[in-house]
Design an enzyme around this catalytic site. Structure first.
Site, PDB file in Angstrom:
ATOM      1  N   GLY A  68     -52.735 -41.385  15.972  1.00 23.06           N
ATOM      2  CA  GLY A  68     -51.986 -40.604  16.958  1.00 23.06           C
ATOM      3  C   GLY A  68     -52.943 -39.852  17.861  1.00 23.06           C
ATOM      4  O   GLY A  68     -52.654 -38.751  18.310  1.00 23.06           O
ATOM      5  N   GLY A  69     -54.070 -40.477  18.155  1.00 19.78           N
ATOM      6  CA  GLY A  69     -55.100 -39.820  18.976  1.00 19.78           C
ATOM      7  C   GLY A  69     -54.950 -40.100  20.463  1.00 19.78           C
ATOM      8  O   GLY A  69     -55.816 -39.719  21.249  1.00 19.78           O
ATOM      9  N   GLY A  87     -51.339 -35.543  22.821  1.00 16.47           N
ATOM     10  CA  GLY A  87     -51.156 -34.229  22.207  1.00 16.47           C
ATOM     11  C   GLY A  87     -52.319 -33.714  21.382  1.00 16.47           C
ATOM     12  O   GLY A  87     -53.474 -33.707  21.824  1.00 16.47           O
ATOM     13  N   TYR A  99     -37.357 -34.191   8.646  1.00 14.24           N
ATOM     14  CA  TYR A  99     -38.770 -34.098   9.058  1.00 14.24           C
ATOM     15  C   TYR A  99     -39.556 -33.258   8.044  1.00 14.24           C
ATOM     16  O   TYR A  99     -40.649 -33.652   7.612  1.00 14.24           O
ATOM     17  CB  TYR A  99     -38.820 -33.471  10.452  1.00 14.24           C
ATOM     18  CG  TYR A  99     -40.185 -33.166  10.992  1.00 14.24           C
ATOM     19  CD1 TYR A  99     -41.031 -34.183  11.429  1.00 14.24           C
ATOM     20  CD2 TYR A  99     -40.631 -31.843  11.113  1.00 14.24           C
ATOM     21  CE1 TYR A  99     -42.282 -33.892  11.957  1.00 14.24           C
ATOM     22  CE2 TYR A  99     -41.873 -31.544  11.650  1.00 14.24           C
ATOM     23  CZ  TYR A  99     -42.692 -32.574  12.065  1.00 14.24           C
ATOM     24  OH  TYR A  99     -43.930 -32.284  12.590  1.00 14.24           O
TER      25      TYR A  99
HETATM   26  P1  NAP Z   1     -47.370 -36.372  20.301  1.00 19.29           P
HETATM   27  O1  NAP Z   1     -48.054 -35.959  21.535  1.00 19.29           O
HETATM   28  O2  NAP Z   1     -46.015 -36.982  20.404  1.00 19.29           O
HETATM   29  O3  NAP Z   1     -48.318 -37.305  19.447  1.00 19.29           O
HETATM   30  C1  NAP Z   1     -47.840 -38.080  18.382  1.00 19.29           C
HETATM   31  C2  NAP Z   1     -48.808 -39.219  18.216  1.00 19.29           C
HETATM   32  O4  NAP Z   1     -48.439 -40.012  17.107  1.00 19.29           O
HETATM   33  C3  NAP Z   1     -48.845 -40.115  19.429  1.00 19.29           C
HETATM   34  O5  NAP Z   1     -50.191 -40.427  19.664  1.00 19.29           O
HETATM   35  C4  NAP Z   1     -48.088 -41.355  18.990  1.00 19.29           C
HETATM   36  O6  NAP Z   1     -48.562 -42.480  19.689  1.00 19.29           O
HETATM   37  C5  NAP Z   1     -48.450 -41.371  17.498  1.00 19.29           C
HETATM   38  N1  NAP Z   1     -47.488 -42.076  16.683  1.00 19.29           N
HETATM   39  C6  NAP Z   1     -46.183 -41.794  16.481  1.00 19.29           C
HETATM   40  N2  NAP Z   1     -45.632 -42.691  15.662  1.00 19.29           N
HETATM   41  C7  NAP Z   1     -46.602 -43.564  15.341  1.00 19.29           C
HETATM   42  C8  NAP Z   1     -46.650 -44.724  14.537  1.00 19.29           C
HETATM   43  N3  NAP Z   1     -45.564 -45.181  13.894  1.00 19.29           N
HETATM   44  N4  NAP Z   1     -47.826 -45.389  14.423  1.00 19.29           N
HETATM   45  C9  NAP Z   1     -48.932 -44.948  15.087  1.00 19.29           C
HETATM   46  N5  NAP Z   1     -48.946 -43.858  15.852  1.00 19.29           N
HETATM   47  C10 NAP Z   1     -47.788 -43.184  15.985  1.00 19.29           C
HETATM   48  O7  NAP Z   1     -47.165 -35.115  19.335  1.00 19.29           O
HETATM   49  P2  NAP Z   1     -48.183 -34.060  18.711  1.00 19.29           P
HETATM   50  O8  NAP Z   1     -47.493 -32.764  18.843  1.00 19.29           O
HETATM   51  O9  NAP Z   1     -49.552 -34.229  19.216  1.00 19.29           O
HETATM   52  O10 NAP Z   1     -48.085 -34.482  17.164  1.00 19.29           O
HETATM   53  C11 NAP Z   1     -49.231 -34.725  16.365  1.00 19.29           C
HETATM   54  C12 NAP Z   1     -48.893 -34.359  14.931  1.00 19.29           C
HETATM   55  O11 NAP Z   1     -48.628 -32.951  14.857  1.00 19.29           O
HETATM   56  C13 NAP Z   1     -47.652 -35.039  14.369  1.00 19.29           C
HETATM   57  O12 NAP Z   1     -47.888 -35.437  13.043  1.00 19.29           O
HETATM   58  C14 NAP Z   1     -46.595 -33.954  14.420  1.00 19.29           C
HETATM   59  O13 NAP Z   1     -45.596 -34.149  13.448  1.00 19.29           O
HETATM   60  C15 NAP Z   1     -47.438 -32.740  14.148  1.00 19.29           C
HETATM   61  N6  NAP Z   1     -46.836 -31.478  14.578  1.00 19.29           N
HETATM   62  C16 NAP Z   1     -46.623 -31.240  15.895  1.00 19.29           C
HETATM   63  C17 NAP Z   1     -46.019 -30.048  16.273  1.00 19.29           C
HETATM   64  C18 NAP Z   1     -45.733 -29.718  17.730  1.00 19.29           C
HETATM   65  O14 NAP Z   1     -44.974 -28.796  17.989  1.00 19.29           O
HETATM   66  N7  NAP Z   1     -46.319 -30.411  18.698  1.00 19.29           N
HETATM   67  C19 NAP Z   1     -45.665 -29.110  15.313  1.00 19.29           C
HETATM   68  C20 NAP Z   1     -45.903 -29.393  13.970  1.00 19.29           C
HETATM   69  C21 NAP Z   1     -46.502 -30.587  13.606  1.00 19.29           C
HETATM   70  P3  NAP Z   1     -47.624 -43.749  20.025  1.00 19.29           P
HETATM   71  O15 NAP Z   1     -46.311 -43.199  20.499  1.00 19.29           O
HETATM   72  O16 NAP Z   1     -48.379 -44.512  21.074  1.00 19.29           O
HETATM   73  O17 NAP Z   1     -47.504 -44.477  18.739  1.00 19.29           O
END
Ligand code: NAP
Length: 247
Positions: free
Chosen positions: A13-14, A17, A150
């Site tokens: 997920g690099g 975000g 979640y």
């Molecule tokens: P984001 O910008 O939506 O990034 C999520 C990443 O995960 C994207 O790069 C996406 O790329 C990848 N991804 C999703 N499903 C995938 C799959 N099945 N296989 C491979 N890659 C996948 O969101 P973010 O906020 O940076 O989230 C990063 C992590 O932080 C997540 O685990 C999220 O649950 C956690 N988190 C975020 C928040 C928040 O408020 N932002 C809060 C708590 C925890 P593709 O769509 O190209 O696959």
């Protein structure tokens, strides 16, 4: 800035975000970083944006074979790695009464199983003294509305990480959890919340989070760097949430 000079890091997920901001910082700190995501075009764009030091590998963490393919790629290109950040995740906010089995399976396949089998495939390649970072969520430890599914899919990660920290101790591989609160990333557009409801969500967050705002991806990246580079930090869950766990 060279706290990761000569290190090889993989961030799932690099391409977006928190993962992308962490990849940027790790490259600035001297690492070679392989970022992953399902969307090849978004992976390619992120690699271009980050520049020299970054490379991409596309695929779905829910697909067990993906982890084996990635491990083979790392072995062939780098021989080994130093930091594995299992960060890819999904969320769809909904009440438990609305959750369909397919949605349940998808959350667990990405958020828990994807992390487990990612670590299983990568651990043999992590050099002694390396480390693993697992991105969980504030939701894993705090009750938040509509977060039940979640939260459950993320809660497994704390147990995995604690056990891995002991399983891998002979190799001095540290395992830590990064637990973000609400952070301004693309994920906010994937919550299943309508555009019309978004201002109300933003206002609620600003009022609820003691910091008075969402977190920024670079703030999470700096926390990830601490976990990646401080050799005495092991087995912790680092909450980076503007104080939201307190309210
Ligand atoms: P984001 O910008 O939506 O990034 C999520 C990443 O995960 C994207 O790069 C996406 O790329 C990848 N991804 C999703 N499903 C995938 C799959 N099945 N296989 C491979 N890659 C996948 O969101 P973010 O906020 O940076 O989230 C990063 C992590 O932080 C997540 O685990 C999220 O649950 C956690 N988190 C975020 C928040 C928040 O408020 N932002 C809060 C708590 C925890 P593709 O769509 O190209 O696959």
């Amino acid at each position: 800035m060279s706290s990761l000079k000569g290190k090889v890091a993989v961030i799932t997920g690099g391409n977006s975000g928190i993962g992308k901001a962490t990849a940027q910082l790790f490259v600035q700190e001297g690492a070679q970083v392989i970022i992953t995501g399902r969307r090849p075009d978004v992976v390619d764009n992120a690699v271009r944006e980050i520049g020299a030091g970054a490379s991409g590998f596309s695929g779905d963490v829910a697909d067990i074979d993906f982890h084996d393919r990635l491990a083979k790629e790392i072995r062939n290109r780098f021989g080994a790695l130093d930091v594995y950040m299992a960060n890819a995740g999904i969320i769809n906010l909904t009440g438990s009464d609305n959750v369909k089995p397919q949605e349940y399976d998808q959350h667990f396949a990405v958020n828990s199983r994807g992390v487990f089998f990612g670590v299983q495939a990568m651990a043999p390649l992590i050099r002694d003294g390396g480390n693993i970072i697992v991105t969980s969520s504030l939701a894993a430890t705090k009750v938040l509305p509509q977060h039940t599914l979640y939260a459950g899919s993320k809660a497994a990660l704390a147990a995995f990480a604690r056990n891995w920290a002991i399983e891998f101790k002979e190799r001095r591989i540290r395992v830590n959890i990064l637990s973000p609160g609400p952070v301004e990333t693309e994920i906010l557009g994937k919550l299943g919340i309508t555009e019309a409801d978004r201002p109300a969500l933003d206002a609620h967050m600003a009022n609820t989070i003691p910091a008075g705002r969402y977190g920024r991806p670079d703030e999470l990246a700096r926390a990830a760097l601490l976990l990646a580079s401080n050799d005495f930090v092991n087995g912790v869950e680092l909450h980076v949430d503007g104080g939201m766990s307190l309210v």
